[in-house]
Scaffold this active site. Structure first.
Site, mmCIF file in Angstrom:
data_model
loop_
_atom_site.group_PDB
_atom_site.id
_atom_site.type_symbol
_atom_site.label_atom_id
_atom_site.label_comp_id
_atom_site.label_asym_id
_atom_site.label_seq_id
_atom_site.Cartn_x
_atom_site.Cartn_y
_atom_site.Cartn_z
ATOM 1 N N CYS A 140 60.511 -1.731 10.913
ATOM 2 C CA CYS A 140 59.318 -1.150 10.295
ATOM 3 C C CYS A 140 58.355 -2.228 9.823
ATOM 4 O O CYS A 140 57.133 -2.085 9.940
ATOM 5 C CB CYS A 140 59.711 -0.252 9.133
ATOM 6 S SG CYS A 140 60.564 -1.107 7.774
ATOM 7 N N HIS A 277 61.120 0.956 3.174
ATOM 8 C CA HIS A 277 60.422 1.214 4.432
ATOM 9 C C HIS A 277 58.989 0.691 4.365
ATOM 10 O O HIS A 277 58.287 0.903 3.373
ATOM 11 C CB HIS A 277 60.419 2.714 4.706
ATOM 12 C CG HIS A 277 59.961 3.107 6.072
ATOM 13 N ND1 HIS A 277 60.363 2.447 7.222
ATOM 14 C CD2 HIS A 277 59.118 4.102 6.493
ATOM 15 C CE1 HIS A 277 59.808 3.031 8.280
ATOM 16 N NE2 HIS A 277 59.044 4.026 7.859
ATOM 17 N N ASN A 297 53.054 5.958 10.044
ATOM 18 C CA ASN A 297 54.467 5.611 10.141
ATOM 19 C C ASN A 297 54.768 5.085 11.544
ATOM 20 O O ASN A 297 53.894 5.102 12.425
ATOM 21 C CB ASN A 297 55.328 6.841 9.818
ATOM 22 C CG ASN A 297 56.759 6.491 9.444
ATOM 23 O OD1 ASN A 297 57.144 5.324 9.416
ATOM 24 N ND2 ASN A 297 57.559 7.500 9.157
#
EC number: 3.4.22.38
Length: 330
Positions: A140, A277, A297
């Site tokens: 991520c 994240h 995302n």
């Protein structure tokens, strides 16, 4: 896809109220839609039990949302057979260095003169590339970093180009590839390396490989980075408005985040001290009186609202969104 979501969101308060044949049909439809295959019958049974639990959670939440309890809705997606713990383990990847501390040299000091717009969406300005899918690799941080670099590249050159997260996964020695990493380490790598390759030159494979950076594929440079004052949403808003998309870190460990679908996301259980994240703030605004951040995302377009989520803004730094925010200088 919308038909599937409608079918899967039929109210179900308990398995007893949900006929087994309907569950069977929905399970088969869900597997077909997301091309799910399992190694054994035992594995499939265990995954279905998780899926049923998630389906029940979604249905109850949406009933509560219809009664005004929540400001957002959930929907079944490709993560339906995973627990929230598995999602964090396999599909996040933020790893903050133990020695990390903000330096005056890299601290973002906002220019408070003048007003910032009430809303801004860099997708509409052409600063944001399509949503990607990191897969089951803790990368991520690489996608968040690349997204911020792509925005600055567009701002500087007028060209929007997909940069290479795999270049960062393989080559940022201070990070741990698919084992996790941190965005400012990525910006420092690009600065010291004098470049980062394009996605075309260095495609994403979703696993750790040897560093294969090639200067002939170089598509962007970096002159350093700036970090937002910790927890300061006003400074983050000004950075997004004045600079462009900003890398941010959040708590993505809740089932409510896993199955977010639409609306302004606010879960009081989201822990601002449990940042796991990395994502990308590509704007902010107000929806139905609720202030929000527009967040990109890296879980594919099947997640959230075509890969995006609106996260509550000015709600006591919900999910820790302003705690570890940074952007590259180009």
């Amino acid at each position: 896809m919308w038909g599937l979501k409608v079918v899967l969101l039929l109210p179900v308060m308990s398995s007893a109220l949900y006929p087994e044949e309907i569950l069977d049909t929905q399970w088969e439809l869900w597997k077909k839609t997301y091309r799910k295959q399992y190694n054994s019958k035992v594995d499939e049974i265990s995954r279905r039990l998780i899926w049923e639990k998630n389906l029940k959670h979604i249905s109850i939440h949406n009933l509560e949302a219809s009664l005004g309890v929540h400001t957002y809705e959930l929907a079944m997606n490709h993560l339906g057979d995973m627990t929230s713990e598995e999602v964090v383990q396999k599909m996040t990847g933020l790893k903050v260095p133990p020695s990390h501390s903000r330096s005056n040299d890299t601290l973002y000091i906002p220019d408070w003169e003048g007003r910032t717009p009430d809303s801004i969406d860099y997708r509409k300005k052409g600063y944001v590339t399509p949503v990607k899918n990191q897969g089951q690799c803790g990368s991520c941080w690489a996608f968040s970093s690349v997204g911020a670099l792509e925005g600055q590249l567009k701002k500087k050159t007028g060209k929007l180009l997909n940069l290479s997260p795999q270049n960062l996964v393989d080559c940022v020695s201070e990070n741990d590839g698919c084992g996790g990493g941190y965005m400012t380490n990525a910006f420092q790598y690009v600065q010291k390396n004098r470049g980062i390759d394009s996605e075309d030159a260095y495609p994403y494979v979703g696993q750790d490989e040897n560093c294969m950076y090639n200067p002939t594929g170089k598509a962007a440079k970096c002159r350093g980075y700036r970090e937002i004052p910790e927890g300061n949403e006003k400074a983050l808003k000004r950075a997004v408005a004045r600079v462009g998309p900003v890398s941010v870190a959040i708590d993505a460990s809740l089932t409510s985040f896993q199955f977010y679908s639409k609306g302004v996301y606010y879960d009081e259980n989201c822990n601002s001290d449990n940042l796991n994240h990395a994502v990308l703030a590509v704007g902010y605004g107000i929806q139905k009186g609720k202030k929000h951040w527009i967040i990109k995302n890296s879980w594919g377009e099947n997640w959230g609202n075509k890969g995006y989520i609106l996260m509550a803004r000015n709600k006591n730094n919900a999910c820790g969104i302003a705690n570890l925010a940074s952007f590259p200088k180009m």
